[in-house]
Design a protein around this motif. Structure first.
Motif, mmCIF file in Angstrom:
data_model
loop_
_atom_site.group_PDB
_atom_site.id
_atom_site.type_symbol
_atom_site.label_atom_id
_atom_site.label_comp_id
_atom_site.label_asym_id
_atom_site.label_seq_id
_atom_site.Cartn_x
_atom_site.Cartn_y
_atom_site.Cartn_z
ATOM 1 N N ASN A 127 0.994 -1.182 0.059
ATOM 2 C CA ASN A 127 -0.112 0.040 -0.010
ATOM 3 C C ASN A 127 0.790 1.359 0.049
ATOM 4 N N SER A 128 1.786 1.308 0.905
ATOM 5 C CA SER A 128 2.734 2.658 0.981
ATOM 6 C C SER A 128 3.758 2.461 -0.023
ATOM 7 N N GLY A 129 3.933 1.274 -0.736
ATOM 8 C CA GLY A 129 5.086 1.506 -1.991
ATOM 9 C C GLY A 129 6.420 1.740 -1.279
ATOM 10 N N SER A 130 6.651 1.631 0.093
ATOM 11 C CA SER A 130 7.942 1.872 0.622
ATOM 12 C C SER A 130 8.366 0.610 1.625
ATOM 13 N N THR A 131 7.403 -0.415 1.530
ATOM 14 C CA THR A 131 8.109 -1.855 2.375
ATOM 15 C C THR A 131 9.630 -2.365 1.793
ATOM 16 N N LEU A 132 10.380 -2.193 2.355
ATOM 17 C CA LEU A 132 11.978 -2.399 2.302
ATOM 18 C C LEU A 132 11.990 -3.987 1.434
ATOM 19 N N ASP A 133 11.428 -4.890 1.963
ATOM 20 C CA ASP A 133 11.584 -6.058 1.535
ATOM 21 C C ASP A 133 10.904 -6.205 0.164
ATOM 22 N N THR A 134 9.849 -5.800 -0.104
ATOM 23 C CA THR A 134 9.029 -5.523 -1.268
ATOM 24 C C THR A 134 9.732 -4.823 -2.311
ATOM 25 N N VAL A 135 10.277 -3.682 -1.912
ATOM 26 C CA VAL A 135 11.122 -2.876 -3.045
ATOM 27 C C VAL A 135 12.357 -3.522 -3.527
ATOM 28 N N LYS A 136 12.878 -4.326 -2.514
ATOM 29 C CA LYS A 136 14.132 -4.908 -2.868
ATOM 30 C C LYS A 136 13.776 -6.246 -4.070
ATOM 31 N N ILE A 137 12.786 -6.912 -3.659
ATOM 32 C CA ILE A 137 12.350 -7.974 -4.499
ATOM 33 C C ILE A 137 11.982 -7.420 -6.010
ATOM 34 N N ALA A 138 11.385 -6.260 -6.084
ATOM 35 C CA ALA A 138 10.940 -5.534 -7.335
ATOM 36 C C ALA A 138 12.288 -5.234 -8.055
ATOM 37 N N GLN A 139 13.142 -4.638 -7.498
ATOM 38 C CA GLN A 139 14.271 -4.118 -7.776
ATOM 39 C C GLN A 139 15.302 -5.240 -8.572
ATOM 40 N N LEU A 140 15.325 -6.568 -7.892
ATOM 41 C CA LEU A 140 15.954 -7.607 -8.187
ATOM 42 C C LEU A 140 15.490 -8.080 -9.531
ATOM 43 N N ALA A 141 14.150 -8.132 -9.402
ATOM 44 C CA ALA A 141 13.261 -8.867 -10.354
ATOM 45 C C ALA A 141 13.289 -8.004 -11.788
ATOM 46 N N HIS A 142 13.242 -6.562 -11.461
ATOM 47 C CA HIS A 142 13.637 -5.659 -12.690
ATOM 48 C C HIS A 142 15.017 -5.753 -13.344
ATOM 49 N N ALA A 143 15.862 -5.935 -12.369
ATOM 50 C CA ALA A 143 17.202 -5.926 -12.823
ATOM 51 C C ALA A 143 17.410 -7.174 -13.821
#
Length: 279
Positions: A185-201
């Motif tokens: 919801n916040s778009g700022s959850t650290l674990d979720t953001v890191k997973i998104a970054q790795l998958a995107h890369a």
């Protein structure tokens, strides 16, 4: 430095602001002028509104003794709730009716936020994906599980890693044929953001459900589906935000059946497969 949890946080910000750097002063001034709005902002949004940077927001929070932005928001939410309590309604209203009206507003706002072409594109990405990974923590995990259920009804196999470490490893070994669906919801959850970054890369298609278009999660997603009704630290998992996210999940499922009508037969088959589990 000890956090200022046990003293007036707003008063502490006011007293410290004159000795802060200009960038931090801008954050402090924004928080002092409209503290309640800070509760609904992502770190990216606050930085932008205060004409500062995410790094400055983090430094501001740490200078006050907090580990991060979410810890600061929690303390601020608690202080504002304490201030508002004496003026709160006496409980004479209809709580159920209030929930219904709030849900109606959240759904109407989400309907206006949702881009139909994005939903259609996401539906097609899910249909052609080799692997579908879904992840969300805490209240966002409820939405993630609902998406997994809806996809299973359509014959699309997806996977929710048991914890953030597993999800991170899966993301680190993903490919362009995979779809990662992240809920925050916040778009700022650290674990979720890191997973998104790795998958995107790794070239995977990254889809996010969030209430914040200007957030660390949105910045790395290929597709963003916006849910109305941002949460505060004290209202995490609130009904209005949940119902908005569930609407998005149902919309995706509907667009999948539009793109692949044969999936309707699979719905009937999956329904038939569990008929003996009911009396």
């Amino acid at each position: 430095m000890d956090p200022v949890h046990h003293m007036a946080l707003i008063a502490s910000i006011r007293s410290r602001a004159p000795n802060m750097t200009r960038a931090l002063q801008r954050v402090a001034n924004f928080a002092l002028e409209d503290p309640s709005s800070v509760l609904y902002k992502s770190i990216t949004e606050l930085a932008e509104d205060a004409r500062s940077s995410e790094a400055s927001v983090m430094r501001f929070c740490r200078d006050l003794g907090f580990a991060g932005f979410q810890n600061f928001k929690l303390a601020l939410a608690q202080e504002l709730a304490t201030q508002e309590q004496p003026n709160a309604a006496s409980g004479q209203g209809d709580t159920v009716n209030d929930l219904i009206e709030t849900a109606r507003t959240a759904l109407n706002e989400t309907e206006r936020l949702l881009d139909r072409r994005t939903i259609e594109t996401v539906a097609n990405e899910l249909l052609k994906a080799s692997h579908i990974e879904i992840f969300g923590v805490a209240a966002s995990a409820v939405t993630a599980q609902y998406l997994e259920y809806k996809l299973a009804r359509l014959g699309l196999q997806s996977h929710i890693p048991r914890d953030a470490h597993l999800a991170t490893m899966v993301a680190a070994t993903s490919s362009s044929k995979d779809v990662f669906f992240l809920v925050s919801n916040s778009g700022s959850t650290l674990d979720t953001v890191k997973i998104a970054q790795l998958a995107h890369a790794r070239g995977a298609r990254v889809v996010g459900i969030t209430s914040r278009i200007k957030s660390p999660l949105a910045a790395v997603c290929d597709f963003i589906l916006l849910a109305s009704w941002p949460e505060t630290p004290l209202t995490g998992g609130a009904y209005p935000s949940k119902i908005s996210e569930l609407l998005i999940v149902d919309a995706i499922a509907s667009y999948i059946t539009k793109a692949a009508p044969e999936r309707l037969d699979i719905i009937r088959e999956t329904a038939q497969s569990v008929t003996d589990r009911s009396i």
